[in-house]
Design an enzyme around this catalytic site. Sequence first.
Site, PDB file in Angstrom:
ATOM      1  CG  ASP A  43      -2.493  -0.571  -2.934  1.00  0.00           C
ATOM      2  OD1 ASP A  43      -2.387   0.591  -2.502  1.00  0.00           O
ATOM      3  OD2 ASP A  43      -3.140  -1.464  -2.355  1.00  0.00           O
TER       4      ASP A  43
ATOM      5  CB  SER B 261      -0.971  -0.040   1.180  1.00  0.00           C
ATOM      6  OG  SER B 261      -1.886   1.024   1.108  1.00  0.00           O
TER       7      SER B 261
ATOM      8  CG  ASP C 153      -5.912   0.447  -1.659  1.00  0.00           C
ATOM      9  OD1 ASP C 153      -5.120   1.404  -1.541  1.00  0.00           O
ATOM     10  OD2 ASP C 153      -5.882  -0.546  -0.903  1.00  0.00           O
TER      11      ASP C 153
ATOM     12  CG  ASP D 254      -2.715   3.945  -2.058  1.00  0.00           C
ATOM     13  OD1 ASP D 254      -3.414   3.719  -3.059  1.00  0.00           O
ATOM     14  OD2 ASP D 254      -2.765   3.242  -1.041  1.00  0.00           O
TER      15      ASP D 254
END
Length: 558
Positions: free
Chosen positions: A301, A143, A303, A299
């Site tokens: 990734d 993340s 999400d 961010d």
Amino acid sequence: MEQQEYSRWLSRPDLTPELRQELESIRGDQAAINDRFYRELEFGTGGLRGVLGAGSNRMNIFTVRKATQGLAAYVLGLPGAKKRVAIAHDSRINSRLFAVQAGCVLAANGITAFLYPRLEPTPALSWAVRAQGCDAGICITASHNPAKYNGYKVYGADGCQITVEAAKAIQQAIDGVDCFEGVAILQEEEARARGLLCDTPEAVLDGFVDAVYEQRMPLSQPLPALRVVYTPLNGTGLECVRRILDRIGITDVTVVPEQEKPDGNFPTCPYPNPEIREALQKGIELCETVQPDLLLATDPDCDRVGIAVKNEGEYVLLSGNEVGVLLLDFICRVRRQAGTMPAAPVAVSTIVSTDMADAVAQKYGVELRRTLTGFKFIGEQIGLLEGQGQRERYIFGFEESYGYLSGPHVRDKDGVNASMLICQMAQFYKAQGKNLAQAMEELYREFGCYQNSLHSFTFEGQAGFSRMQQIMRTLREQPPVAIGGLAVEKVVDYAGGLHGLPKADVLEFHCEGGAKAMVRPSGTEPKMKLYLFARGKDRAQAQAVLERLRAGMEGNLK
């Protein structure tokens, strides 16, 4: 024990040169050896997350293989298992390597692995699990953590991150695996030749983008053009975010060049977290030239989403709580006007998100459900509604940590979906001559000024882990009678599983005047998290209460 494991790893002929070099470099350094071997990375409901490197307490090909062997055993034990698993990865160091290694372990166990051929957002993995009829999914990502981290998230057949019960069962299977001798693995070429390691078809990603597009808001009035500066923070968002913005007619998009390409070293933002100004600084600098209506950041990734807008001459970052409340109000307002609001609508948020959401939900007759921290619990609520044949009742979910989702197409927070909605919302308010900061101030005037703050306290290594446990014990046994001079009127301990929620290591202190403090150890980082809540007649009054709470609690968390 630590020294014994250290020696065992060094003796392995299959140890990679990089890992061997790292272990050789700490020879005789007992503290460094202990830190790498005092425990195995814990497989929690978020899967694995840890620092890259050598050892059982690090992310490397051996810990990834071991976790995947345990997951394979779990999948094969499922009633009616389809023996199919979807895999995705982000831009981090070794993410592609770990994704392929996971696929090769699954293949050796007779499970077909479907691997996205290039990095894609985490929500695209949630989509792929269900779209391909998989038993589970794996996303290699850490993340928004710093570059030295990587992680391994596991999803169930429903596209949600795994349940507490599933995590325990997988951990039990992992416990029986030796990371060297107990893992079955094929070479990538053999796995592909046998049809057990396959690329995810392009049609699956196209289906994900189509599903996001279906969640767009029904805006009927003529909308002004929107100028956007966008940064994927050297992560996965570029392809899908550009595609969805183009679909809704937002084509004036300037990408921050230093943060456009995937780069797991994150050279311009050591902490690639869209919550903090440092990560958005390159974007803000570009905004001074481009003069957009909105700065959008996903961010690594993709999400989670952070935004900034120029207000009264300076760029203001809106918090996750503020964007969540803005989106909840926007969705309710537009759907009510368009006549598309379902009967008995449901929104979902977490126990650590703003209480302002309750006031907004009440205005529109929306049932607001609260879950534990973690978007998988919001995803579970969507699944419950779907199981009751009522999934259309779900209209929005958000958490204070910048995660949002407006539809049931996936079961995790979705930065692609959120980017689309935020841009539509910016257009909606631009048509009224307002920016999003001004729209937020209007909501504060209507509902009261709710302010929140989050403070993190880092506890690295074995000693830090023990210290976090001690802090929570002390707060339970000797809770404060006042925080910052504000009397504590009630203590709520979620360890017993309150309000029908699973048990959680969370403490909540209700203070006079409606103020509140919540404490929990992070499930993914070596940190204690302190959430503070206040409501005032204006921002200054609420912020003053937050400062009193912070000063009163800090001493308990060191």
